[in-house]
Scaffold this motif. Structure first.
Motif, short mmCIF file in Angstrom:
data_model
loop_
_atom_site.label_atom_id
_atom_site.label_comp_id
_atom_site.label_asym_id
_atom_site.label_seq_id
_atom_site.Cartn_x
_atom_site.Cartn_y
_atom_site.Cartn_z
N LEU A 113 -40.64 0.12 -0.46
CA LEU A 113 -40.40 -0.10 0.97
C LEU A 113 -39.03 -0.73 1.18
CD1 LEU A 113 -41.43 0.05 3.86
CD2 LEU A 113 -42.47 -2.21 3.52
N THR A 114 -38.67 -1.66 0.31
CA THR A 114 -37.35 -2.29 0.41
C THR A 114 -36.24 -1.25 0.26
OG1 THR A 114 -38.14 -4.41 -0.41
CG2 THR A 114 -35.79 -3.98 -0.63
N ARG A 115 -36.41 -0.32 -0.66
CA ARG A 115 -35.41 0.74 -0.84
C ARG A 115 -35.27 1.56 0.43
NH1 ARG A 115 -35.97 6.12 -4.70
NH2 ARG A 115 -34.03 7.11 -3.99
N MET A 116 -36.39 1.90 1.06
CA MET A 116 -36.33 2.66 2.31
C MET A 116 -35.60 1.86 3.39
SD MET A 116 -40.25 4.04 2.62
CE MET A 116 -41.23 4.12 1.11
N GLU A 117 -35.92 0.60 3.51
CA GLU A 117 -35.32 -0.23 4.56
C GLU A 117 -33.82 -0.39 4.34
OE1 GLU A 117 -39.25 -2.98 5.59
OE2 GLU A 117 -37.78 -3.65 4.09
N GLN A 118 -33.41 -0.53 3.09
CA GLN A 118 -31.98 -0.66 2.79
C GLN A 118 -31.23 0.63 3.10
OE1 GLN A 118 -32.15 -1.92 -1.31
NE2 GLN A 118 -32.15 -4.10 -0.78
N ALA A 119 -31.83 1.76 2.76
CA ALA A 119 -31.20 3.05 3.07
C ALA A 119 -31.10 3.24 4.58
CB ALA A 119 -31.98 4.19 2.43
N GLN A 120 -32.13 2.81 5.30
CA GLN A 120 -32.11 2.95 6.76
C GLN A 120 -31.05 2.05 7.39
OE1 GLN A 120 -32.67 4.71 9.03
NE2 GLN A 120 -33.13 3.64 10.93
N GLU A 121 -30.85 0.86 6.86
CA GLU A 121 -29.78 -0.01 7.35
C GLU A 121 -28.43 0.68 7.23
OE1 GLU A 121 -29.87 -3.78 5.42
OE2 GLU A 121 -31.87 -4.31 6.18
N CYS A 123 -27.96 3.99 7.03
CA CYS A 123 -27.97 5.11 7.98
C CYS A 123 -27.58 4.62 9.37
CB CYS A 123 -29.35 5.75 8.04
SG CYS A 123 -29.73 6.91 6.71
N ARG A 124 -28.14 3.50 9.76
CA ARG A 124 -27.83 2.95 11.08
C ARG A 124 -26.34 2.64 11.20
NH1 ARG A 124 -30.17 3.27 15.70
NH2 ARG A 124 -32.21 2.73 14.83
N ARG A 125 -25.76 2.12 10.14
CA ARG A 125 -24.34 1.77 10.16
C ARG A 125 -23.47 3.03 10.27
NH1 ARG A 125 -19.99 1.40 6.91
NH2 ARG A 125 -21.06 2.27 5.09
N LEU A 126 -23.89 4.11 9.61
CA LEU A 126 -23.08 5.33 9.55
C LEU A 126 -23.31 6.27 10.73
CD1 LEU A 126 -23.64 6.11 5.76
CD2 LEU A 126 -21.54 5.22 6.79
N ALA A 127 -24.34 6.01 11.53
CA ALA A 127 -24.74 6.95 12.58
C ALA A 127 -23.68 7.12 13.67
CB ALA A 127 -26.06 6.52 13.20
N SER A 128 -22.79 6.14 13.81
CA SER A 128 -21.78 6.23 14.87
C SER A 128 -20.50 6.92 14.42
CB SER A 128 -21.44 4.83 15.39
OG SER A 128 -20.94 4.02 14.33
N LEU A 129 -20.42 7.30 13.13
CA LEU A 129 -19.23 7.98 12.64
C LEU A 129 -19.21 9.43 13.12
CD1 LEU A 129 -19.05 6.72 8.93
CD2 LEU A 129 -17.90 5.79 10.94
N PRO A 134 -21.27 11.41 5.50
CA PRO A 134 -21.71 10.13 4.93
C PRO A 134 -23.13 9.76 5.36
CG PRO A 134 -19.48 9.94 5.78
CD PRO A 134 -20.00 11.26 6.25
N TYR A 135 -23.45 10.03 6.62
CA TYR A 135 -24.80 9.76 7.10
C TYR A 135 -25.80 10.61 6.33
CZ TYR A 135 -28.84 9.36 10.18
OH TYR A 135 -30.11 9.14 10.67
N TYR A 136 -25.47 11.88 6.15
CA TYR A 136 -26.41 12.78 5.47
C TYR A 136 -26.68 12.32 4.04
CZ TYR A 136 -28.75 16.80 3.58
OH TYR A 136 -29.69 17.59 2.96
N ARG A 137 -25.64 11.87 3.34
CA ARG A 137 -25.84 11.42 1.96
C ARG A 137 -26.82 10.24 1.90
NH1 ARG A 137 -20.22 12.72 1.55
NH2 ARG A 137 -19.63 10.56 1.99
N THR A 138 -26.66 9.29 2.82
CA THR A 138 -27.57 8.15 2.84
C THR A 138 -28.95 8.57 3.35
OG1 THR A 138 -25.69 6.69 3.24
CG2 THR A 138 -27.87 5.80 3.68
N ASP A 185 -32.91 6.26 15.05
CA ASP A 185 -34.05 5.72 15.82
C ASP A 185 -35.37 6.29 15.30
OD1 ASP A 185 -32.34 4.24 17.42
OD2 ASP A 185 -32.33 5.71 19.05
N GLU A 186 -35.36 7.58 15.00
CA GLU A 186 -36.57 8.24 14.49
C GLU A 186 -36.95 7.67 13.12
OE1 GLU A 186 -35.21 12.27 14.67
OE2 GLU A 186 -34.92 12.13 16.84
N HIS A 187 -35.95 7.38 12.30
CA HIS A 187 -36.22 6.77 11.00
C HIS A 187 -36.94 5.43 11.16
CE1 HIS A 187 -32.70 8.97 8.78
NE2 HIS A 187 -33.77 9.73 8.89
N ASP A 188 -36.51 4.65 12.15
CA ASP A 188 -37.15 3.34 12.38
C ASP A 188 -38.65 3.51 12.58
OD1 ASP A 188 -34.84 1.80 12.18
OD2 ASP A 188 -34.42 1.87 14.33
N GLN A 189 -39.03 4.51 13.35
CA GLN A 189 -40.45 4.74 13.62
C GLN A 189 -41.20 5.14 12.35
OE1 GLN A 189 -41.03 7.35 17.06
NE2 GLN A 189 -39.05 6.71 17.87
#
Length: 237
Positions: A113-121, A123-129, A134-138, A185-189
């Protein structure tokens, strides 16, 4: 050639075939190679600086993916996919990923679960690029963490196989305005449901996430000829 080099040759050719398959598959779906185009093994081998063996394997796999037509004693032809075939694959992908999310909700460990949460963090950072790569790789890291947490090797293998086939289409729909932020946002859910061990909620959230991708893709499909074969429209055309 040494014995160790001989032993490594098949593995190297498999890697070469996979690279060629990916590039040619993207060329076909992006319209750089069009339905009816011939595939010359010699030209492809020269392009990738490889022997014909991995080229033949790549073309064989592309035929299995429905992108190429093989003909006895003749050069292979680019076939492409219809819009219906592409969207059918996205529907199947949605169900496979939903199954992974459901099992991950049941079986995940705290470390997973920690790995998922770290990857999502990330993704959130890269989503505005502006560049979705880069977003796809994460995003791949996040989804693969979910596949692993599902604890079903066969399901993971089949999901990866189809995910890889659709790779370039998923990157392309990420170029639609606002799509990456919505994806995050969908990942968060999805992750919230997995963390709560809500199996049905995790499956539904993941299914919805993939269905949205499929709907976004509808906006990017353009007919190339009367046969109904399509390629992805470049957004900056």
């Amino acid at each position: 050639m040494s014995e160790s080099e001989k032993a490594g040759a098949p593995e190297r050719e498999d890697a070469q075939a996979e690279q060629i398959r990916r590039v040619l598959g993207e060329d076909i779906m992006m319209g750089r190679l069009k339905p009816g185009d011939f595939l010359s093994e010699l030209k492809i081998a020269d392009r990738f600086n490889v022997s014909r063996t991995p080229v033949r394997e790549a073309i064989r796999i592309l035929a299995g993916d429905g992108l190429v037509t093989l003909r006895p004693r003749q050069r292979a032809l680019v076939r492409g996919l219809t819009a219906s075939e592409i969207l059918d694959q996205f529907e199947v992908m949605a169900e496979l990923e939903a199954a992974c999310a459901r099992l991950a909700a049941r079986r995940h460990t705290p470390a997973q679960l920690t790995r998922m949460e770290q990857a999502q963090e990330e993704c959130r950072r890269l989503a505005s690029l502006p560049d979705p790569e880069p977003y796809y790789r994460t995003n791949v890291d996040l989804h693969e963490a979910i596949y692993e947490a599902a604890g079903n090797a066969y399901l993971r293998t089949e999901t990866l196989r189809l995910r890889d086939r659709l790779r370039f289409l998923r990157i392309s729909q990420g170029r639609l305005p606002g799509r990456l932020l919505n994806s995050a946002d969908e990942h968060d859910q999805v992750i919230a449901a997995i963390g709560a061990r809500d199996e049905l909620g995790a499956a539904a959230a993941m299914r919805d996430h993939l269905i949205v991708q499929g709907e976004s893709l509808r906006l990017m499909l353009r007919h190339t000829d009367a046969s109904g074969m399509v390629h992805v429209t470049e957004l900056d055309d």
